[in-house]
Design a protein around this motif. Structure first.
Motif, PDB file in Angstrom:
ATOM      1  N   VAL A  43       0.826  -1.199   0.000  1.00  0.00           N
ATOM      2  CA  VAL A  43       0.000   0.000   0.000  1.00  0.00           C
ATOM      3  C   VAL A  43       0.865   1.255   0.000  1.00  0.00           C
ATOM      4  CG1 VAL A  43      -1.699   1.312   1.320  1.00  0.00           C
ATOM      5  CG2 VAL A  43      -1.948  -1.162   1.086  1.00  0.00           C
ATOM      6  N   TRP A  44       1.947   1.251   0.751  1.00  0.00           N
ATOM      7  CA  TRP A  44       2.797   2.426   0.882  1.00  0.00           C
ATOM      8  C   TRP A  44       3.532   2.770  -0.404  1.00  0.00           C
ATOM      9  CZ3 TRP A  44       8.304   2.563   1.031  1.00  0.00           C
ATOM     10  CH2 TRP A  44       8.822   3.796   1.341  1.00  0.00           C
ATOM     11  N   SER A  45       3.972   1.782  -1.160  1.00  0.00           N
ATOM     12  CA  SER A  45       4.881   2.054  -2.265  1.00  0.00           C
ATOM     13  C   SER A  45       4.247   2.072  -3.643  1.00  0.00           C
ATOM     14  CB  SER A  45       6.002   1.020  -2.261  1.00  0.00           C
ATOM     15  OG  SER A  45       5.491  -0.257  -2.508  1.00  0.00           O
ATOM     16  N   CYS A  46       2.945   1.921  -3.758  1.00  0.00           N
ATOM     17  CA  CYS A  46       2.328   1.831  -5.079  1.00  0.00           C
ATOM     18  C   CYS A  46       1.176   2.813  -5.216  1.00  0.00           C
ATOM     19  CB  CYS A  46       1.814   0.417  -5.319  1.00  0.00           C
ATOM     20  SG  CYS A  46       3.097  -0.831  -5.234  1.00  0.00           S
ATOM     21  N   LYS A  93       7.325   0.214 -10.937  1.00  0.00           N
ATOM     22  CA  LYS A  93       8.207   1.070 -10.150  1.00  0.00           C
ATOM     23  C   LYS A  93       9.193   0.145  -9.452  1.00  0.00           C
ATOM     24  CE  LYS A  93       4.895   4.710  -9.281  1.00  0.00           C
ATOM     25  NZ  LYS A  93       4.208   5.524  -8.283  1.00  0.00           N
ATOM     26  N   LEU A  94      10.464   0.478  -9.540  1.00  0.00           N
ATOM     27  CA  LEU A  94      11.502  -0.319  -8.895  1.00  0.00           C
ATOM     28  C   LEU A  94      11.984   0.413  -7.658  1.00  0.00           C
ATOM     29  CD1 LEU A  94      13.536  -1.232 -12.102  1.00  0.00           C
ATOM     30  CD2 LEU A  94      11.713  -2.546 -11.008  1.00  0.00           C
ATOM     31  N   LYS A  95      12.092  -0.334  -6.553  1.00  0.00           N
ATOM     32  CA  LYS A  95      12.580   0.257  -5.316  1.00  0.00           C
ATOM     33  C   LYS A  95      13.354  -0.818  -4.566  1.00  0.00           C
ATOM     34  CE  LYS A  95      11.235   3.056  -1.423  1.00  0.00           C
ATOM     35  NZ  LYS A  95      10.137   3.715  -0.714  1.00  0.00           N
ATOM     36  N   CYS A 127       7.061  -3.061  -8.304  1.00  0.00           N
ATOM     37  CA  CYS A 127       5.660  -2.819  -7.966  1.00  0.00           C
ATOM     38  C   CYS A 127       4.866  -2.394  -9.200  1.00  0.00           C
ATOM     39  CB  CYS A 127       5.577  -1.736  -6.900  1.00  0.00           C
ATOM     40  SG  CYS A 127       3.916  -1.454  -6.299  1.00  0.00           S
ATOM     41  N   TYR A 128       3.782  -3.100  -9.453  1.00  0.00           N
ATOM     42  CA  TYR A 128       2.861  -2.781 -10.537  1.00  0.00           C
ATOM     43  C   TYR A 128       1.550  -2.319  -9.910  1.00  0.00           C
ATOM     44  CZ  TYR A 128       5.945  -5.646 -13.440  1.00  0.00           C
ATOM     45  OH  TYR A 128       7.025  -6.181 -14.104  1.00  0.00           O
ATOM     46  N   THR A 129       0.955  -1.297 -10.475  1.00  0.00           N
ATOM     47  CA  THR A 129      -0.367  -0.862 -10.028  1.00  0.00           C
ATOM     48  C   THR A 129      -1.265  -0.765 -11.250  1.00  0.00           C
ATOM     49  OG1 THR A 129       0.212   1.472 -10.210  1.00  0.00           O
ATOM     50  CG2 THR A 129       0.538   0.436  -8.073  1.00  0.00           C
ATOM     51  N   THR A 130      -2.513  -1.113 -11.069  1.00  0.00           N
ATOM     52  CA  THR A 130      -3.455  -1.059 -12.178  1.00  0.00           C
ATOM     53  C   THR A 130      -4.868  -0.957 -11.631  1.00  0.00           C
ATOM     54  OG1 THR A 130      -4.055  -2.113 -14.273  1.00  0.00           O
ATOM     55  CG2 THR A 130      -3.609  -3.581 -12.409  1.00  0.00           C
ATOM     56  N   LYS A 162       3.203  -6.483  -5.777  1.00  0.00           N
ATOM     57  CA  LYS A 162       4.561  -6.197  -5.310  1.00  0.00           C
ATOM     58  C   LYS A 162       5.344  -7.494  -5.329  1.00  0.00           C
ATOM     59  CE  LYS A 162       7.291  -3.785  -2.011  1.00  0.00           C
ATOM     60  NZ  LYS A 162       7.269  -2.376  -1.741  1.00  0.00           N
ATOM     61  N   ILE A 163       6.438  -7.496  -6.081  1.00  0.00           N
ATOM     62  CA  ILE A 163       7.281  -8.675  -6.215  1.00  0.00           C
ATOM     63  C   ILE A 163       8.629  -8.355  -5.573  1.00  0.00           C
ATOM     64  CG2 ILE A 163       8.373 -10.248  -7.846  1.00  0.00           C
ATOM     65  CD1 ILE A 163       6.009  -9.462  -9.769  1.00  0.00           C
ATOM     66  N   VAL A 164       9.025  -9.193  -4.622  1.00  0.00           N
ATOM     67  CA  VAL A 164      10.250  -8.969  -3.863  1.00  0.00           C
ATOM     68  C   VAL A 164      11.239 -10.083  -4.173  1.00  0.00           C
ATOM     69  CG1 VAL A 164      11.214  -8.702  -1.544  1.00  0.00           C
ATOM     70  CG2 VAL A 164       8.901  -7.875  -2.035  1.00  0.00           C
ATOM     71  N   ALA A 165      12.484  -9.709  -4.369  1.00  0.00           N
ATOM     72  CA  ALA A 165      13.546 -10.693  -4.626  1.00  0.00           C
ATOM     73  C   ALA A 165      13.871 -11.412  -3.324  1.00  0.00           C
ATOM     74  CB  ALA A 165      14.781 -10.003  -5.200  1.00  0.00           C
ATOM     75  N   ASP A 166      13.065 -12.419  -3.031  1.00  0.00           N
ATOM     76  CA  ASP A 166      13.213 -13.220  -1.814  1.00  0.00           C
ATOM     77  C   ASP A 166      12.653 -14.604  -2.125  1.00  0.00           C
ATOM     78  OD1 ASP A 166      13.707 -13.985   0.800  1.00  0.00           O
ATOM     79  OD2 ASP A 166      11.884 -13.048   1.594  1.00  0.00           O
TER      80      ASP A 166
END
Length: 137
Positions: A15-18, A75-77, A82-85, A99-103
């Motif tokens: 929610v915060w980053s998109c 958006k890359l962070k 992060c994709y929003t639509t 939100k996709i995290v490299a983990d």
């Protein structure tokens, strides 16, 4: 119970980053996709699948209809993408944040290991799953 703090943190980060974008959806009229996807995300309990292409995002629940969302550049962070639509589904607004995290991630059923963890917020529902990517040409 051990996953609850992680899940809440994931929701907060999504929610915060998109931010939301908007367009119109197609339901079960999804055209054939051009080869390589950016990410394929999937989850269990409930079963769901999201495939992110360079021109669209396809969402589907197990046994449900495919819903086509418009694609907007991610958006890359740090280690996250992060994709929003936003679209209309059956005349109602449908918002989705991916939100996709490299983990590394395990789907919990097959015990397959995936290189990414996916957090989805769609119309107030939170989904957690795993993701893979394919190289872009």
């Amino acid at each position: 119970m051990k996953q609850t703090p992680f899940l809440l943190l994931g929701i907060g980060l999504v929610v915060w980053s998109c931010q939301f974008k908007t367009a119109s959806a197609q339901i079960d009229e999804v055209p054939p996709q051009p080869g390589v996807f950016e990410y394929s995300c999937r989850g269990t309990e409930p079963f769901w699948l999201i495939e992110i292409y360079q021109d669209s995002i396809v969402y589907q629940r197990a046994g449900g209809k495919k819903i086509l969302y418009p694609y907007y550049k991610a958006k890359l962070k740090g280690d996250s993408t992060c994709y929003t639509t936003k679209t209309k589904v059956y005349g109602k607004s449908s918002n989705m944040i991916i939100k996709i995290v490299a983990d590394t991630c395990s789907d919990g059923m097959s015990e397959n290991r995936y290189p990414y963890t996916a957090f989805i917020l769609r119309d107030g529902e939170v989904l957690h799953g795993c993701a893979i990517s394919e190289p872009q040409d």
